[in-house]
Write a protein that holds these residues in place. Structure first.
Motif, mmCIF file in Angstrom:
data_model
loop_
_atom_site.group_PDB
_atom_site.id
_atom_site.type_symbol
_atom_site.label_atom_id
_atom_site.label_comp_id
_atom_site.label_asym_id
_atom_site.label_seq_id
_atom_site.Cartn_x
_atom_site.Cartn_y
_atom_site.Cartn_z
ATOM 1 N N VAL A 7 -0.566 2.152 -5.879
ATOM 2 C CA VAL A 7 0.618 1.420 -5.468
ATOM 3 C C VAL A 7 1.469 1.262 -6.816
ATOM 4 C CG1 VAL A 7 0.896 -1.029 -4.631
ATOM 5 C CG2 VAL A 7 -1.114 0.166 -3.751
ATOM 6 N N SER B 32 0.869 -1.175 0.068
ATOM 7 C CA SER B 32 0.172 0.091 0.066
ATOM 8 C C SER B 32 0.846 1.192 0.043
ATOM 9 C CB SER B 32 -0.856 -0.058 1.172
ATOM 10 O OG SER B 32 -0.269 0.027 2.636
ATOM 11 N N GLU C 83 0.019 5.391 0.523
ATOM 12 C CA GLU C 83 -0.879 6.636 0.774
ATOM 13 C C GLU C 83 -0.077 7.784 1.476
ATOM 14 O OE1 GLU C 83 -4.657 6.097 2.723
ATOM 15 O OE2 GLU C 83 -4.772 3.930 1.891
#
Length: 565
Positions: free
Chosen positions: A510, A476, A478
């Motif tokens: 990603v 991931s 962010e």
């Protein structure tokens, strides 16, 4: 008055003849310190006071231990020879490390305006400043030892002064002498010819009382005060580092103090409370207060020349669950040039090593540096510069430290502590320490999956086995998005010098896996103070190079890499 050459030869000849009369007569010890070939007039109070008030130029050869510290041929401080390789001076004279390499020490100096026969000039190899000296309070423990690059040859004009015996002190009222090329008047010009002045030692009570009359009272643990309440004579600017000399019971000149400081030059302090141009006694560093420290370092320095084991050239083993390692061996000691030092650090098996620097002062990164390796000589990184690196967590129970000094720069080396930790690896550990790992694993931003903090800084270094590459795969991502990823971002380098950036990432998509073309990968994460997000999580895996035959490993197995601080 100087002894003529003919008379000197005759005197020595008589001594030799007398000694040769009988084989049973033991040879007398030659005077080894505190000897002057110039006959000094007996002291009397008229002579003392007239010299203090009027001052006097010394006769050449009177104080053969007196040296001049010069920066680019300009006198800046004095000093005293105590052995062929060692000089004592004031710490404030050499506290600025940047000028030490430009200093020379001249013995046999008399007239600064000309080069005279008998002068000997050497450069400084090592500087040792008393560990309690501070530039924030430069009056206390104001003493330093200088080890020469070479040795003075003792003769008529160059010789050592005696150090005091243990417990030997010169009591209040004792008349001692100081000499130097300092200013003849306050704010005046430097004297070209060596001057001397006799000064009485004050009681500790007199010294404290005088210093308490100052607008900003001063105190210290190593003060030795001299002078007269009404002023008249004193050491002055340019005399710093010189000697306060007293004759001991055997008649030899002995170093009782090192010229340190004073308020003004020759000012009295009797009426300090009622005047603006306040004065103080002449303050010297009391040798009796620092004598054990002097003996410790001078003896250590002499031993080093013969054994050199202190440097760890032959791979010194340092083991234990925790401890300290520093180089040079003592703080406030500058390391020498052209050295190779190796230490192997071992903590108990199945443990990891946490290194914490408390001091790092290593000059040129290309010539002077501390490098770290695995026991298989796989490079972990090199440390140089002056700013302290973060603590370093090494995922192994062993590592090898190598210190290299090729240049002639002066610097104070490093001091670090080590501690064994159980291998309880946390994916976010790179945000607490610079984390060096030799195994595949998971990494993530601090607090993941919660938001990371403002001003975060995280570093991981992965070292793959030989003939392997490293792949970083994100689960991931962010991170605050900006066009050029300069606010919050992850960077990936294939070297720890941060010169070979292979990825810079931010935003919310990603990315595809990142492959390092070498067996090293440095992963860093940084955030600013403007907003936080969930951050990232990724896995690091080692891939045999054969899987990617078109890629060349860019760092050879024995090549080192820099981690500049």
């Amino acid at each position: 008055m100087l002894i003529s050459r003919n008379k000197l030869i005759l005197l020595l000849g008589i001594v030799f003849f007398e000694q040769g009369k009988s084989a049973t007569v033991s040879l007398p010890k030659a005077p080894s310190c505190g000897q002057s070939l110039v006959k000094v007039q007996p002291w009397n109070y008229f002579n003392i006071f007239s010299r203090i008030l009027g001052g006097s130029q010394v006769e050449k050869g009177s104080y053969p231990w007196q040296v001049s510290l010069k920066q680019r041929q300009k006198h800046i401080c004095g000093g005293s020879i105590v052995s062929p390789q060692w000089v004592i001076t004031a710490a404030h004279c050499v506290a600025n490390r940047n000028i030490v390499s430009t200093l020379n020490v001249t013995a046999g100096e008399y007239d600064l305006s000309q080069t005279e026969p008998g002068e000997q000039t050497l450069t400084i190899e090592t500087v040792i400043i008393h560990p309690h000296f501070s530039t924030k309070k430069p009056m206390d423990y104001d003493i330093a030892l200088l080890k020469m690059a070479g040795a003075f040859q003792f003769d008529h004009f160059v010789g050592p002064i005696c150090l005091p015996e243990l417990q030997e002190q010169f009591e209040a009222g004792f008349i001692c002498t100081t000499a130097g090329w300092g200013r003849l008047t306050e704010d005046g010009v430097l004297s070209q010819v060596l001057q001397e002045v006799n000064l009485p030692i004050l009681t500790w009570e007199e010294c404290v009382a005088a210093l308490l009359t100052l607008k900003r009272p001063i105190s210290g643990k190593t003060f030795l005060c001299t002078g007269f309440p009404d002023g008249g004579r004193d050491a002055c600017q340019g005399d710093s580092g010189g000697s306060l000399m007293c004759r001991n019971k055997k008649g030899a000149w002995t170093l009782a103090g090192v010229t340190s400081w004073g308020l003004g030059c020759g000012r009295g302090w009797r009426n300090n409370v009622r005047k603006n141009d306040q004065g103080s006694p002449g303050i010297f560093t009391d040798l009796s207060k620092v004598l054990p420290w002097i003996h410790e370092h001078i003896q250590t320095g002499n031993r080093r020349k013969s054994s050199r084991a202190w440097c760890g050239e032959q791979d010194v083993i340092v083991s234990g669950a925790e401890g300290e390692l520093h180089f040079p061996e003592s703080l406030h000691l500058y390391y020498e040039s052209k050295q190779r030092c190796v230490w192997t650090l071992l903590v108990p098996e199945e443990m990891h090593v946490l290194l914490s620097f408390s001091h790092l002062d290593v000059e040129s990164c290309h010539h002077n540096y501390l490098s770290m390796y695995s026991l298989e000589d796989r490079p972990i990184g090199k440390f140089c510069g002056e700013s302290l690196p973060s603590s370093i967590l090494v995922g192994s129970n062993s590592l090898r430290l190598k210190f290299v000094s090729d240049a002639t720069d002066y610097a104070a080396g490093f001091n670090l502590t080590y501690k064994a930790l159980k291998p309880n690896y946390i994916p976010g550990s790179g945000c607490s320490y610079l984390t060096v790992l030799f195994e595949e694993g998971l990494i993530q931003s601090l607090n993941y999956p919660e938001n990371y903090s403002d001003m975060a800084h995280c570093d991981w270094i992965f070292q793959a086995p030989k003939h392997h590459l490293i792949k970083l795969s994100f689960q991931s991502l962010e991170i605050e998005e900006s066009g050029d990823c300069t606010s919050d971002y992850v960077t990936v380098h294939s070297d720890v010098e941060r010169k070979k950036e292979i990825a810079r990432l931010c935003g919310y998509d990603v990315p595809t896996p990142v492959l390092s073309p070498s067996s090293i990968m440095l992963i860093s994460f940084q955030s600013d103070e403007n907003g936080t997000f969930r951050g990232f999580q990724a896995t690091v895996s080692f891939i045999p190079k054969a899987v990617y035959p078109d890629l060349n490993i860019s760092i050879s197995e024995d090549e080192s890499v820099f981690l500049e601080t």
